[in-house]
Design a protein around this motif. Structure first.
Motif, PDB file in Angstrom:
ATOM      1  N   GLY A   1       0.766  -1.255  -0.029  1.00  0.00           N
ATOM      2  CA  GLY A   1      -0.044  -0.034   0.076  1.00  0.00           C
ATOM      3  C   GLY A   1       0.763   1.303   0.005  1.00  0.00           C
ATOM      4  N   THR A   2       0.242   2.325  -0.326  1.00  0.00           N
ATOM      5  CA  THR A   2       0.833   3.484  -0.540  1.00  0.00           C
ATOM      6  C   THR A   2       1.755   4.126   0.730  1.00  0.00           C
TER       7      THR A   2
ATOM      8  N   THR B   1       4.490   1.641   1.844  1.00  0.00           N
ATOM      9  CA  THR B   1       5.678   1.566   0.842  1.00  0.00           C
ATOM     10  C   THR B   1       6.303   2.872   1.111  1.00  0.00           C
ATOM     11  N   MET B   2       5.791   4.023   1.040  1.00  0.00           N
ATOM     12  CA  MET B   2       6.454   5.235   0.806  1.00  0.00           C
ATOM     13  C   MET B   2       7.028   5.581   2.263  1.00  0.00           C
TER      14      MET B   2
ATOM     15  N   PRO C   1       5.527   3.257  -4.972  1.00  0.00           N
ATOM     16  CA  PRO C   1       4.410   2.660  -5.130  1.00  0.00           C
ATOM     17  C   PRO C   1       4.137   2.304  -6.444  1.00  0.00           C
ATOM     18  N   LYS C   2       3.630   1.219  -6.876  1.00  0.00           N
ATOM     19  CA  LYS C   2       3.415   0.933  -8.327  1.00  0.00           C
ATOM     20  C   LYS C   2       2.017   0.381  -8.535  1.00  0.00           C
TER      21      LYS C   2
ATOM     22  N   THR D   1      -3.398  -5.696   1.696  1.00  0.00           N
ATOM     23  CA  THR D   1      -2.168  -6.217   1.087  1.00  0.00           C
ATOM     24  C   THR D   1      -2.506  -7.742   1.281  1.00  0.00           C
TER      25      THR D   1
END
Length: 293
Positions: A129-130, A133-134, A202-203, A239
């Protein structure tokens, strides 16, 4: 049991065994850049050992007292390659690959790279997730890039980390590491960090950092996934469902610990009253059941 050492890819890896020598081997991998001696790991290892398993605890490269290593597509890919070579040196053909948080990602990638070495895959607290991950980009990479660009490799040698693991502690725990960093040099360190950063961008086609969704179809071994906590921003519920959907035949179970276990452990860790992984031992019964199926 006393710590042991093995040389892999030109660096020393520190490890230990917990449990009977004739037990089925379970590799237990934590998250972050935490040592095998971080709170909660031995409690889970001891619980699995009581169930007859021989648990391999290891300080992954860039963790604990092992040597610093900088290579590979991502840091998790580097760890997976290290484990593969380590098992060969130790004469171990197959293992149950078990890990939580960043260790879940490490073990998923290990299974992708070395499917012949994995009997079963067991993962929990999966990062994705955003936000999560960030956030890891800041935990692992961004301060490193800022520091090496302004202070060179000597700045990295002195660099700490709010989570308690940093390059300074790696050098304090293992006197070889400062010289290893100097040998790597600022230019190569920056090059590797920039490459590793890509995993934490994030991808839309990556349920977890650094692993394309299509890669999951290569996982054929029995897999157990623990659902993420309802309010866990670091290891989202979503996730765990995504990874379950991507690994054909995998089994998803409800958390064997309280729904808010991660949040409460985080509070205690930040106040110095506990560790992030203190609740993991509560999963031992379900983990053993899966391993013995």
């Amino acid at each position: 049991m006393a710590d042991l050492e093995v040389e892999v890819n030109g660096g020393t890896v520190v490890y230990e065994w917990v449990g009977p020598e004739d037990g089925e081997v379970v590799v237990l991998t934590p998250g972050g850049r935490f040592s095998k001696d971080y709170g909660g790991l031995h409690e889970l290892a001891n619980a699995l050992a009581k169930g007859g398993k021989r648990v391999l605890l290891w300080d992954r490269p860039n963790c604990g007292r092992s040597d610093i290593q900088l290579f590979g597509r991502s840091e998790s890919h580097m760890r997976a390659e290290t484990l593969g070579a380590m098992l060969d040196k130790l004469g171990i053909d197959q293992v149950v690959a078990a890990g939580g948080s960043g260790g879940a990602r490490d073990m998923i990638i290990f299974t992708l790279l070395y499917p012949e070495k994995v009997k079963k895959l067991l993962v929990w607290c999966i990062v994705g997730g955003t936000f999560s991950t960030m956030s890891l980009a800041g935990v692992y990479i961004l301060n490193e890039l800022r520091t090496v660009r302004t202070q060179g490799i000597e700045g990295i040698i002195k660099l700490g980390n709010p989570a308690g693991f940093g390059w300074a502690s790696l050098c304090a725990n293992n006197p070889r590491n400062a010289d290893r960093l100097r040998a790597i040099g600022a230019e190569e360190f920056e090059r590797v960090m920039y490459r590793w950063l890509d995993a934490f961008i994030p991808k839309p086609n990556e349920a977890i950092p650094g692993v394309a969704d299509w890669e999951f179809e290569q996982i054929k071994v029995p897999t157990l996934i623990v659902r993420g906590g309802e309010g866990d921003f670091d290891h989202p519920k979503r996730t765990s469902y995504e990874v379950h959907a991507l690994i054909k035949g995998s089994k998803l179970i409800e958390p064997p610990w309280p729904e808010d276990a991660w949040e409460r452990a985080s509070e205690k860790a930040h106040s110095g009253q506990g560790a992030l992984f203190d609740f993991w031992h509560l999963g031992a019964e379900e983990f053993l059941k899966f391993i013995d199926e």
